[in-house]
Design a protein around this motif. Structure first.
Motif: not given
Length: 478
Positions: A50-55, A69-73, A77-80
């Motif tokens: 997975y591409y992990h994206v924190f924010y 820190w929010g978090h998604a994966r 790279l398009i559907t989260s």
């Protein structure tokens, strides 16, 4: 409260707020929080498929506040997929917020590095901390935090946003700071991700590049290294890139050229993914300046399309939409070869209420360099408009005739040797991103057309011009 209790409280508040979000300007294919405020992308990492994206996230309001820190994966790279909030301010050393940072994987463990912030004597004390996870979802803060408890004398109280990477069997950490009115990046080194030795000043401003450098990022690209920073103390927030040489033994980056990574008003705090072969980047698609209409709708902030960085044969930095963006295309709305000679050609309207739109324009480089090619998007309700075009050797976005978003005219140089010039335009419900053939030739802006339906018309000046056009409907996948 314990860290777990702080996270549970934030999740309850976020769920309640998400039920009250107004969808008017919600984006179709860009990443957004479920509700409330977000800013910098953090901890971009590829981990276990997975591409992990924190924010940076404030789950208790649609304005900036104590940072979580929010978090998604994402697989593509398009559907989260939204995941539970990863970090909450819960300890003495981070009681005022968990500021920006990065992530790396080592021996099956995901490590988050962030800046813990607390208030002392009316001032924010900033320290560097770590949290770890084996499942990539639930994180425990290091009992040894803070790992770096104070800035070196080369820095200042502004001491934040650690970016960690591996080179030659050792770990390195770049931390943003400033000194005597000039931005700096400070460099640390470690053998174990726990104990960090200070090496010195990695790079610093020449006096024109900001008073403090946030969100540093350092990575190899082709035969060079790249340093990215987000300066404070400049006119408008922007991201600066430097191309140059990295001396890991001396701990020094020597810049050879520099420029702005994006020329628009809504691009800041960029970061690239760790653990990927391609150099893929995301940035905060918003601005600290100006009004944000969606705050009244219980949310604020989004991330750009994923972008890929590369060096062209001349050694210039190029920025492209990631190849995965083509997977958004679901319907070809128009495909034409047009010859324009001062007239205007109407295009199908862009209905942004239910989907996004991508336009690809191609024209002869020599022909367009002597004139102008423009496409105007006019809101069918308010009559206001924005224009994207090529004039001479420059790509531009003009938002001065719109009441929505930041007003201005933003431009980027194009590569003069290009035989053909291609412009890609991505429209979403409240954003516009433009990419051209040139060094870091991209422009990003948030726009808020009231009706959500835009009339589109193509025009030229300066003699006959052959234009190839493709216009795609993009599916909603955020």
């Amino acid at each position: 409260m314990t860290h777990e209790e702080c996270l549970a409280r934030a999740e309850r508040e976020l769920a309640a707020s998400a039920a009250e979000v107004v969808d008017t300007f919600r984006l179709h294919y860009h990443f957004m929080p479920p509700a409330q405020w977000m800013n910098d992308p953090n901890g971009l990492v590829y981990f276990e498929g997975y591409y992990h994206v924190f924010y940076q996230h404030h789950p208790f309001g649609s304005a900036w506040g104590p940072m979580y820190w929010g978090h998604a994966r994402s697989r593509d790279l398009i559907t989260s997929e939204h995941l539970p909030i990863a970090l909450a301010p819960s300890e003495d050393y981070d009681a005022a917020g968990c500021f920006s940072g990065s992530a790396v994987e080592a021996e099956g463990v995901l490590h988050l590095f962030y800046t813990g912030v607390r208030e002392k004597g009316g001032q924010l004390v900033q320290v560097q901390c770590r949290a770890t996870s084996t499942d990539g979802i639930h994180f425990e803060k290091d009992p040894s935090n803070p790992l770096i408890g104070e800035p070196p004398s080369d820095g200042s109280v502004d001491f934040r946003d650690p970016k960690v990477w591996r080179h030659g069997g050792r770990w390195y950490m770049a931390v943003g700071s400033g000194k005597d009115g000039g931005g700096r990046v400070l460099l640390y080194r470690s053998d174990n991700l726990s104990s960090w030795d200070y090496m010195g000043v990695l790079a610093e401003s020449d006096g024109t590049q900001g008073s403090m450098w946030e969100c540093p990022d350092v990575f190899p690209l082709g035969s060079k290294h790249v340093l990215l920073v987000s300066p404070m103390g400049t006119r408008g927030r922007r991201v600066i890139y430097f191309l140059g040489e990295m001396d890991y033994e001396a701990g020094r980056f020597t810049p050879e050229s520099w420029g702005e990574l994006d020329k628009g008003p809504d691009f800041y705090a960029s970061q690239t993914f760790y653990g990927t072969e391609r150099r893929i980047l995301l940035a905060w698609m918003q601005s600290w300046e100006g009004r944000i209409p969606t705050q009244e709708h219980r949310w604020a902030g989004a991330l750009t399309l994923p972008r890929e960085l590369a060096l062209d044969p001349a050694g210039r930095l190029r920025v492209y939409p990631a190849a995965e963006a083509a997977g958004l295309r679901i319907e070809l709305l128009a495909a034409d070869g047009l010859v324009l000679n001062g007239e205007t050609a109407a295009l199908p309207p862009c209905d942004l209420r239910s989907s996004g739109v991508e336009l690809v324009l191609g024209a002869d480089g020599a022909a367009v360099s002597g004139g102008e090619l423009a496409i105007r998007f006019k809101d069918m309700g308010s009559g206001e408009w924005v224009t994207v075009g090529i004039r001479g050797q420059r790509l531009y976005l003009d938002t001065r005739a719109a009441a929505w978003g930041e007003r201005g005219c933003y431009s980027s140089g194009l590569a003069p040797e290009q035989r053909s010039q291609e412009v890609r335009i991505f429209l979403d419900r409240s954003s516009l991103e433009v990419f051209g053939e040139g060094e870091a030739a991209c422009i990003t802006a948030r726009i808020y057309p009231p009706s959500g339906v835009l009339e589109a018309e193509l025009s030229s000046q300066g003699g006959p011009l052959k234009v190839d056009l493709a216009m795609w409907k993009l599916q909603a996948r955020s």
